[in-house]
Design a protein around this motif. Structure first.
Motif, PDB file in Angstrom:
ATOM      1  N   LEU A   1     -30.643 -14.892  23.121  1.00 41.00           N
ATOM      2  CA  LEU A   1     -30.351 -16.147  23.821  1.00 41.00           C
ATOM      3  C   LEU A   1     -31.512 -16.657  24.688  1.00 41.00           C
ATOM      4  N   PRO A   2     -32.240 -15.805  25.410  1.00 46.09           N
ATOM      5  CA  PRO A   2     -33.313 -16.358  26.250  1.00 46.09           C
ATOM      6  C   PRO A   2     -34.436 -17.005  25.456  1.00 46.09           C
ATOM      7  N   LEU A   3     -34.638 -16.603  24.206  1.00 51.99           N
ATOM      8  CA  LEU A   3     -35.782 -17.087  23.432  1.00 51.99           C
ATOM      9  C   LEU A   3     -35.413 -18.069  22.339  1.00 51.99           C
ATOM     10  N   SER A   4     -34.167 -18.108  21.937  1.00 52.15           N
ATOM     11  CA  SER A   4     -33.767 -19.006  20.860  1.00 52.15           C
ATOM     12  C   SER A   4     -33.467 -20.394  21.405  1.00 52.15           C
ATOM     13  N   GLY A   5     -33.292 -21.343  20.505  1.00 49.07           N
ATOM     14  CA  GLY A   5     -32.994 -22.715  20.915  1.00 49.07           C
ATOM     15  C   GLY A   5     -32.255 -23.454  19.825  1.00 49.07           C
ATOM     16  N   GLY A   6     -31.854 -24.687  20.130  1.00 49.82           N
ATOM     17  CA  GLY A   6     -31.216 -25.534  19.130  1.00 49.82           C
ATOM     18  C   GLY A   6     -29.889 -24.999  18.633  1.00 49.82           C
ATOM     19  N   ASP A   7     -29.641 -25.179  17.346  1.00 50.34           N
ATOM     20  CA  ASP A   7     -28.360 -24.787  16.753  1.00 50.34           C
ATOM     21  C   ASP A   7     -28.135 -23.280  16.828  1.00 50.34           C
ATOM     22  N   LYS A   8     -29.219 -22.513  16.674  1.00 48.22           N
ATOM     23  CA  LYS A   8     -29.063 -21.056  16.720  1.00 48.22           C
ATOM     24  C   LYS A   8     -28.596 -20.612  18.095  1.00 48.22           C
ATOM     25  N   TRP A   9     -29.175 -21.194  19.141  1.00 49.18           N
ATOM     26  CA  TRP A   9     -28.747 -20.837  20.493  1.00 49.18           C
ATOM     27  C   TRP A   9     -27.280 -21.200  20.690  1.00 49.18           C
ATOM     28  N   SER A  10     -26.889 -22.404  20.272  1.00 49.28           N
ATOM     29  CA  SER A  10     -25.506 -22.851  20.472  1.00 49.28           C
ATOM     30  C   SER A  10     -24.533 -21.946  19.729  1.00 49.28           C
ATOM     31  N   ARG A  11     -24.877 -21.581  18.497  1.00 50.44           N
ATOM     32  CA  ARG A  11     -23.994 -20.728  17.686  1.00 50.44           C
ATOM     33  C   ARG A  11     -23.843 -19.359  18.328  1.00 50.44           C
ATOM     34  N   HIS A  12     -24.956 -18.742  18.736  1.00 52.27           N
ATOM     35  CA  HIS A  12     -24.880 -17.414  19.339  1.00 52.27           C
ATOM     36  C   HIS A  12     -24.170 -17.460  20.686  1.00 52.27           C
ATOM     37  N   ARG A  13     -24.387 -18.534  21.439  1.00 49.90           N
ATOM     38  CA  ARG A  13     -23.736 -18.630  22.747  1.00 49.90           C
ATOM     39  C   ARG A  13     -22.227 -18.666  22.584  1.00 49.90           C
ATOM     40  N   ARG A  14     -21.743 -19.403  21.602  1.00 51.81           N
ATOM     41  CA  ARG A  14     -20.290 -19.454  21.368  1.00 51.81           C
ATOM     42  C   ARG A  14     -19.766 -18.100  20.903  1.00 51.81           C
ATOM     43  N   MET A  15     -20.520 -17.414  20.075  1.00 52.83           N
ATOM     44  CA  MET A  15     -20.055 -16.137  19.538  1.00 52.83           C
ATOM     45  C   MET A  15     -20.092 -15.027  20.580  1.00 52.83           C
ATOM     46  N   LEU A  16     -20.946 -15.167  21.590  1.00 45.61           N
ATOM     47  CA  LEU A  16     -21.030 -14.138  22.630  1.00 45.61           C
ATOM     48  C   LEU A  16     -20.042 -14.359  23.766  1.00 45.61           C
ATOM     49  N   THR A  17     -19.427 -15.530  23.820  1.00 41.64           N
ATOM     50  CA  THR A  17     -18.497 -15.835  24.918  1.00 41.64           C
ATOM     51  C   THR A  17     -17.403 -14.785  25.088  1.00 41.64           C
ATOM     52  N   PRO A  18     -16.774 -14.274  24.003  1.00 45.88           N
ATOM     53  CA  PRO A  18     -15.716 -13.263  24.192  1.00 45.88           C
ATOM     54  C   PRO A  18     -16.186 -12.004  24.907  1.00 45.88           C
ATOM     55  N   ALA A  19     -17.493 -11.710  24.872  1.00 43.42           N
ATOM     56  CA  ALA A  19     -17.983 -10.498  25.528  1.00 43.42           C
ATOM     57  C   ALA A  19     -17.821 -10.565  27.039  1.00 43.42           C
ATOM     58  N   PHE A  20     -17.646 -11.775  27.579  1.00 40.90           N
ATOM     59  CA  PHE A  20     -17.548 -11.937  29.023  1.00 40.90           C
ATOM     60  C   PHE A  20     -16.123 -12.320  29.453  1.00 40.90           C
ATOM     61  N   HIS A  21     -15.167 -12.055  28.585  1.00 37.18           N
ATOM     62  CA  HIS A  21     -13.775 -12.314  28.929  1.00 37.18           C
ATOM     63  C   HIS A  21     -13.324 -11.303  29.984  1.00 37.18           C
ATOM     64  N   PHE A  22     -12.488 -11.773  30.902  1.00 37.47           N
ATOM     65  CA  PHE A  22     -12.041 -10.900  31.991  1.00 37.47           C
ATOM     66  C   PHE A  22     -11.394  -9.618  31.472  1.00 37.47           C
ATOM     67  N   ASN A  23     -10.651  -9.698  30.393  1.00 41.68           N
ATOM     68  CA  ASN A  23      -9.973  -8.511  29.887  1.00 41.68           C
ATOM     69  C   ASN A  23     -10.958  -7.435  29.442  1.00 41.68           C
ATOM     70  N   ILE A  24     -12.159  -7.835  29.041  1.00 43.14           N
ATOM     71  CA  ILE A  24     -13.189  -6.868  28.677  1.00 43.14           C
ATOM     72  C   ILE A  24     -13.934  -6.392  29.911  1.00 43.14           C
ATOM     73  N   LEU A  25     -14.279  -7.316  30.799  1.00 45.27           N
ATOM     74  CA  LEU A  25     -15.030  -6.955  31.995  1.00 45.27           C
ATOM     75  C   LEU A  25     -14.228  -6.040  32.919  1.00 45.27           C
ATOM     76  N   LYS A  26     -12.917  -6.210  32.949  1.00 42.69           N
ATOM     77  CA  LYS A  26     -12.091  -5.377  33.832  1.00 42.69           C
ATOM     78  C   LYS A  26     -12.280  -3.889  33.541  1.00 42.69           C
ATOM     79  N   SER A  27     -12.400  -3.554  32.260  1.00 39.39           N
ATOM     80  CA  SER A  27     -12.518  -2.137  31.896  1.00 39.39           C
ATOM     81  C   SER A  27     -13.845  -1.543  32.322  1.00 39.39           C
ATOM     82  N   TYR A  28     -14.835  -2.384  32.612  1.00 38.74           N
ATOM     83  CA  TYR A  28     -16.151  -1.884  32.989  1.00 38.74           C
ATOM     84  C   TYR A  28     -16.207  -1.420  34.442  1.00 38.74           C
TER      85      TYR A  28
END
Length: 457
Positions: A136-163
């Motif tokens: 994400l820090p180095l990509s841009g354009g459509d690739k950045w947007s696609r990866h950003r959407r796909m990584l969103t679930p990794a930061f869901h509260f239900n996942i972060l709580k277990s950490y």
């Protein structure tokens, strides 16, 4: 054969040939580009005269080396912003102008510009590319947007709580080490070094579900990440080594490639091993198995992620995001924590109030560990953390390259082609917390039992 007069070059009439014509065309093309570049450069320099400029360290190197990644470098930055509160221009080497904006009225003009007008500056970020790939820090354009959407679930509260349990365990290991060192007579501790190992320990468990015990014994993988971070920072200060072919010939370049291979091999092995288990378990079985231990690590999330068309991330994409998470998450969070402890040590009355707040919350609890729902029950400590991050944000600058003229609120213009470095703080290292949950839960655990007596960072 026709004759071509080159008397103006002192060569006299010579036989024209396709090769000679090609040479002339090539020389003309090169000369035209050199002249165009020279004109553009001097035009940019002329238009940047509206910005103040600190004294150069050297006529050729410009301001390179003026701000070093040391305590003295931080003092220099503080003084520069005090002298030029709106912003200033510096020169990296003989031909690279950088505009640094400091005032909050100026920064949004560039930060809020579209990616087409102020894209990521790859002059410096590209040093990370062999290590972090197209994360994400180095990509841009459509690739950045696609990866950003796909990584969103990794930061869901239900996942972060277990950490939170992982953070508590890692902090307890560090705290026990501090107690042991203190009992052995150690009067001073390098807080940042210890906290960096703690955050790396936490992230390895959260990203890979892997326990390297790096806080207690050497880890080749952890050592490689620390070495890569140091080498990238060092390369920034050596403009001659900005050229890849020269850098790869140096000892540092060989060390960088060797460390990259080690880090990539580790991540690839985890991905391949996890992929082999997916077809056998299936998605539902995997999620149930993970639910029993209450952890779904970052690799799991990336392997299960799909975009709107049902396409998955490639192994290379997963490796890039995982390596990015390890790099961006450990160093920044460690710096955020170290600065919080430093500021609390400077203000013992606030430190004591924070400690009492934590102890009051944990008074009737066994075991005495912070949980996710407790984070909202510590308002004063939360305010102290946020104030420390405001005063000393670990990520102090964001770099962009202007593809169009950008007009600032005071009427000055950043010309097309100039590198624009948005200053976000007059203090702090170029490091910052990736997730406040990691900062807060670790700090709460520290304050519940430890008096901060040293501010060594």
């Amino acid at each position: 054969m026709p004759q071509l007069s080159l008397s103006w070059l002192g060569l006299g009439p010579v036989a024209a040939s396709p090769w000679l014509l090609l040479l002339l065309v090539g020389a003309s093309w090169l000369l035209a580009h050199v002249l165009a570049w020279t004109y553009t450069f001097y035009d940019i320099v002329h238009r940047l005269r509206c910005f103040p400029q600190p004294p150069k360290r050297n006529w050729f190197w410009g301001h390179l080396g003026l701000v070093t990644p040391t305590e003295q470098g931080m003092r220099v930055v503080t003084q520069l912003v005090a002298n030029y509160p709106q912003g200033f221009v510096t020169r990296v080497g003989p031909v690279m102008p950088l505009v640094t904006l400091c005032h909050p009225d100026m920064v949004p003009t560039v930060l809020c510009a579209s990616a087409a007008i102020a894209p990521k500056d790859m002059v410096f970020y590209r040093f990370l590319k062999p290590w972090l790939g197209d994360g994400l820090p180095l990509s841009g354009g459509d690739k950045w947007s696609r990866h950003r959407r796909m990584l969103t679930p990794a930061f869901h509260f239900n996942i972060l709580k277990s950490y939170v349990r992982i953070f508590n365990d890692s902090v307890n290991i560090m705290h026990a080490k501090w107690k042991r060192l203190a009992s052995e007579g150690s009067a001073h501790l390098d807080m940042f070094e210890h906290i960096s190992l703690m955050t790396l320990d936490s992230l390895q468990k959260c990203v890979f579900s892997f326990d390297s015990n790096c806080q207690e014994k050497p880890s080749e993988y952890i050592a490689a990440i620390l070495e890569l971070s140091a080498l990238v920072t060092k390369r920034h200060q050596q403009i001659i080594l900005h050229m890849d072919f020269l850098y790869h010939l140096t000892t540092d370049g060989r060390r960088f490639r060797r460390a990259c291979r080690l880090v990539h091999d580790f991540t690839d092995s985890v991905i391949q091993e996890r992929r082999r288990t997916l077809p056998d378990q299936g998605l539902d079985d995997l999620l149930k198995a993970k639910a029993k231990v209450k952890t779904l690590d970052f690799i799991d999330v990336l392997l299960l992620a799909k975009d709107e068309d049902g396409k998955e991330l490639s192994d290379e994409d997963i490796r890039a995001e995982a390596d990015t998470f390890m790099f961006a998450g450990h160093d920044t969070t460690a710096s955020g924590l170290a600065w919080v402890l430093y500021n609390l040590a400077r203000h013992p009355e606030h430190q004591e109030r924070c400690r009492q707040e934590v102890r009051e919350l944990l008074r009737d609890r066994e075991p005495k560990e912070i949980e996710w729902d407790d984070l909202a029950q510590l308002p004063f400590l939360t305010m102290c953390i946020k104030e420390s991050l405001r005063l000393h944000p670990p990520v102090t600058m964001v770099s962009r390259c202007c593809t169009q003229d950008i007009v600032l609120p005071d009427g000055r213009v950043i010309p097309k082609g100039a590198l624009n470095v948005k200053g976000k703080s007059i203090l702090g290292r170029k490091r910052g917390p990736k997730h406040q949950g990691e900062v807060t839960s670790g700090l709460y655990s520290l304050l519940s039992g430890a008096q901060v007596r040293t501010a060594g960072i």
